[in-house]
Design a protein around this motif. Structure first.
Motif, PDB file in Angstrom:
ATOM      1  N   ILE A  29      20.253 -49.304  48.146  1.00  0.00           N
ATOM      2  CA  ILE A  29      19.209 -48.404  48.627  1.00  0.00           C
ATOM      3  C   ILE A  29      18.111 -49.237  49.259  1.00  0.00           C
ATOM      4  O   ILE A  29      17.624 -50.199  48.654  1.00  0.00           O
ATOM      5  CB  ILE A  29      18.643 -47.545  47.481  1.00  0.00           C
ATOM      6  CG1 ILE A  29      19.703 -46.555  47.006  1.00  0.00           C
ATOM      7  CG2 ILE A  29      17.357 -46.829  47.904  1.00  0.00           C
ATOM      8  CD1 ILE A  29      19.304 -45.718  45.806  1.00  0.00           C
ATOM      9  N   TYR A  65      16.409 -37.604  45.234  1.00  0.00           N
ATOM     10  CA  TYR A  65      15.597 -38.746  45.648  1.00  0.00           C
ATOM     11  C   TYR A  65      14.407 -38.916  44.700  1.00  0.00           C
ATOM     12  O   TYR A  65      14.127 -40.027  44.242  1.00  0.00           O
ATOM     13  CB  TYR A  65      15.111 -38.540  47.088  1.00  0.00           C
ATOM     14  CG  TYR A  65      14.205 -39.635  47.582  1.00  0.00           C
ATOM     15  CD1 TYR A  65      14.733 -40.779  48.169  1.00  0.00           C
ATOM     16  CD2 TYR A  65      12.826 -39.537  47.459  1.00  0.00           C
ATOM     17  CE1 TYR A  65      13.903 -41.791  48.622  1.00  0.00           C
ATOM     18  CE2 TYR A  65      11.995 -40.542  47.904  1.00  0.00           C
ATOM     19  CZ  TYR A  65      12.537 -41.670  48.479  1.00  0.00           C
ATOM     20  OH  TYR A  65      11.709 -42.682  48.914  1.00  0.00           O
ATOM     21  N   VAL A  68      15.910 -40.084  41.083  1.00  0.00           N
ATOM     22  CA  VAL A  68      16.599 -41.372  41.001  1.00  0.00           C
ATOM     23  C   VAL A  68      15.786 -42.501  41.638  1.00  0.00           C
ATOM     24  O   VAL A  68      15.654 -43.579  41.057  1.00  0.00           O
ATOM     25  CB  VAL A  68      18.006 -41.283  41.633  1.00  0.00           C
ATOM     26  CG1 VAL A  68      18.694 -42.644  41.644  1.00  0.00           C
ATOM     27  CG2 VAL A  68      18.857 -40.261  40.886  1.00  0.00           C
ATOM     28  N   VAL A  69      15.237 -42.276  42.813  1.00  0.00           N
ATOM     29  CA  VAL A  69      14.564 -43.349  43.535  1.00  0.00           C
ATOM     30  C   VAL A  69      13.096 -43.478  43.133  1.00  0.00           C
ATOM     31  O   VAL A  69      12.625 -44.567  42.821  1.00  0.00           O
ATOM     32  CB  VAL A  69      14.698 -43.156  45.063  1.00  0.00           C
ATOM     33  CG1 VAL A  69      13.961 -44.247  45.818  1.00  0.00           C
ATOM     34  CG2 VAL A  69      16.173 -43.141  45.454  1.00  0.00           C
ATOM     35  N   GLN A  72      12.881 -43.264  39.080  1.00  0.00           N
ATOM     36  CA  GLN A  72      13.807 -44.273  38.562  1.00  0.00           C
ATOM     37  C   GLN A  72      14.448 -43.824  37.251  1.00  0.00           C
ATOM     38  O   GLN A  72      14.582 -44.574  36.298  1.00  0.00           O
ATOM     39  CB  GLN A  72      13.106 -45.625  38.424  1.00  0.00           C
ATOM     40  CG  GLN A  72      12.621 -46.144  39.759  1.00  0.00           C
ATOM     41  CD  GLN A  72      11.901 -47.463  39.687  1.00  0.00           C
ATOM     42  OE1 GLN A  72      11.224 -47.771  38.706  1.00  0.00           O
ATOM     43  NE2 GLN A  72      12.041 -48.256  40.735  1.00  0.00           N
ATOM     44  N   ASN A 103      24.310 -40.323  38.192  1.00  0.00           N
ATOM     45  CA  ASN A 103      23.785 -41.307  39.137  1.00  0.00           C
ATOM     46  C   ASN A 103      22.682 -42.076  38.419  1.00  0.00           C
ATOM     47  O   ASN A 103      21.756 -41.464  37.900  1.00  0.00           O
ATOM     48  CB  ASN A 103      23.176 -40.650  40.375  1.00  0.00           C
ATOM     49  CG  ASN A 103      24.134 -39.748  41.110  1.00  0.00           C
ATOM     50  OD1 ASN A 103      23.839 -38.589  41.330  1.00  0.00           O
ATOM     51  ND2 ASN A 103      25.272 -40.255  41.493  1.00  0.00           N
ATOM     52  N   PRO A 105      19.848 -45.238  38.791  1.00  0.00           N
ATOM     53  CA  PRO A 105      19.231 -46.202  39.698  1.00  0.00           C
ATOM     54  C   PRO A 105      19.443 -47.628  39.204  1.00  0.00           C
ATOM     55  O   PRO A 105      19.472 -47.886  37.995  1.00  0.00           O
ATOM     56  CB  PRO A 105      17.748 -45.825  39.660  1.00  0.00           C
ATOM     57  CG  PRO A 105      17.553 -45.178  38.327  1.00  0.00           C
ATOM     58  CD  PRO A 105      18.859 -44.478  38.031  1.00  0.00           C
ATOM     59  N   ILE A 107      17.520 -51.042  39.369  1.00  0.00           N
ATOM     60  CA  ILE A 107      16.113 -51.386  39.605  1.00  0.00           C
ATOM     61  C   ILE A 107      15.923 -52.893  39.472  1.00  0.00           C
ATOM     62  O   ILE A 107      16.411 -53.513  38.518  1.00  0.00           O
ATOM     63  CB  ILE A 107      15.212 -50.640  38.601  1.00  0.00           C
ATOM     64  CG1 ILE A 107      15.444 -49.129  38.726  1.00  0.00           C
ATOM     65  CG2 ILE A 107      13.741 -50.998  38.806  1.00  0.00           C
ATOM     66  CD1 ILE A 107      14.958 -48.336  37.542  1.00  0.00           C
ATOM     67  N   THR A 112      13.731 -49.590  43.285  1.00  0.00           N
ATOM     68  CA  THR A 112      15.106 -49.083  43.251  1.00  0.00           C
ATOM     69  C   THR A 112      15.869 -49.727  44.394  1.00  0.00           C
ATOM     70  O   THR A 112      15.544 -49.519  45.556  1.00  0.00           O
ATOM     71  CB  THR A 112      15.125 -47.549  43.384  1.00  0.00           C
ATOM     72  OG1 THR A 112      14.301 -46.985  42.375  1.00  0.00           O
ATOM     73  CG2 THR A 112      16.536 -47.013  43.261  1.00  0.00           C
ATOM     74  N   SER A 115      22.252 -47.661  43.378  1.00  0.00           N
ATOM     75  CA  SER A 115      22.644 -46.695  42.357  1.00  0.00           C
ATOM     76  C   SER A 115      24.119 -46.875  42.040  1.00  0.00           C
ATOM     77  O   SER A 115      24.906 -47.271  42.904  1.00  0.00           O
ATOM     78  CB  SER A 115      22.371 -45.259  42.794  1.00  0.00           C
ATOM     79  OG  SER A 115      23.236 -44.868  43.832  1.00  0.00           O
ATOM     80  N   ASN A 117      27.258 -44.573  40.629  1.00  0.00           N
ATOM     81  CA  ASN A 117      27.568 -43.152  40.650  1.00  0.00           C
ATOM     82  C   ASN A 117      28.920 -42.948  39.984  1.00  0.00           C
ATOM     83  O   ASN A 117      29.935 -43.420  40.481  1.00  0.00           O
ATOM     84  CB  ASN A 117      27.584 -42.670  42.106  1.00  0.00           C
ATOM     85  CG  ASN A 117      26.352 -43.188  42.842  1.00  0.00           C
ATOM     86  OD1 ASN A 117      25.236 -42.805  42.546  1.00  0.00           O
ATOM     87  ND2 ASN A 117      26.558 -44.112  43.772  1.00  0.00           N
TER      88      ASN A 117
END
Length: 152
Positions: A29, A65, A68-69, A72, A103, A105, A107, A112, A115, A117
């Protein structure tokens, strides 16, 4: 790149043991460039690897988004109904025998960078599955950091 591929295969083997996975993909990402690029897939015919990368966000209101992003935190759809409500590619996912997804993240230094998945059958995952997936994501941090440096 061979070391990364071996690490990805090892992660997949661990994921299949716990929490379980029919399909595993790993993505990098790049938040600043609004891009997510799949770097590994156990089913490259359905979920291809590489390329320019797909847009990271679907729009200003993108729950995946944000969770997850930005936050986190892992995203989990434990059943096919939730999967259908949240993933545009749910028909493809279901055609592969999957109805649940986690999913997580990846880090590094508070950012991030990717991921993992994991997808499996409808109802296959629960909260302990998410915990197992978080442990897997922690293992892949150094690989994605070096992968990012090696590719650009």
């Amino acid at each position: 790149m061979i070391a990364a591929h071996d690490a990805f295969r090892d992660l997949v083997a661990a994921a299949r043991r716990s929490p379980g996975a029919r399909l595993v993909t790993i993505s990098t990402i790049e938040v600043d460039e609004n891009r997510m690029t799949r770097v590994y897939s156990t089913d490259p015919a359905s979920y291809s690897v590489g390329g320019v990368g797909e847009p990271l966000r679907e729009g200003d209101d993108d729950p995946w988004y944000d969770r997850v992003v930005v936050q986190q935190q892992p995203w989990a759809s434990f059943d096919v109904e939730d999967l259908r409500a949240n993933f545009a590619d749910h028909e493809l996912i279901e055609s592969l025998g999957c109805g649940a997804i986690i999913n997580v993240p990846v880090i590094h230094d508070g950012v991030t960078i990717g991921s993992i998945n994991l997808l499996d059958a409808d109802g296959r995952y629960d909260h302990s599955s998410v915990d197992a997936a978080i442990e897997l994501a922690a293992r892949i941090v150094p690989v994605l950091v070096s992968f990012d440096r090696a590719t650009g």
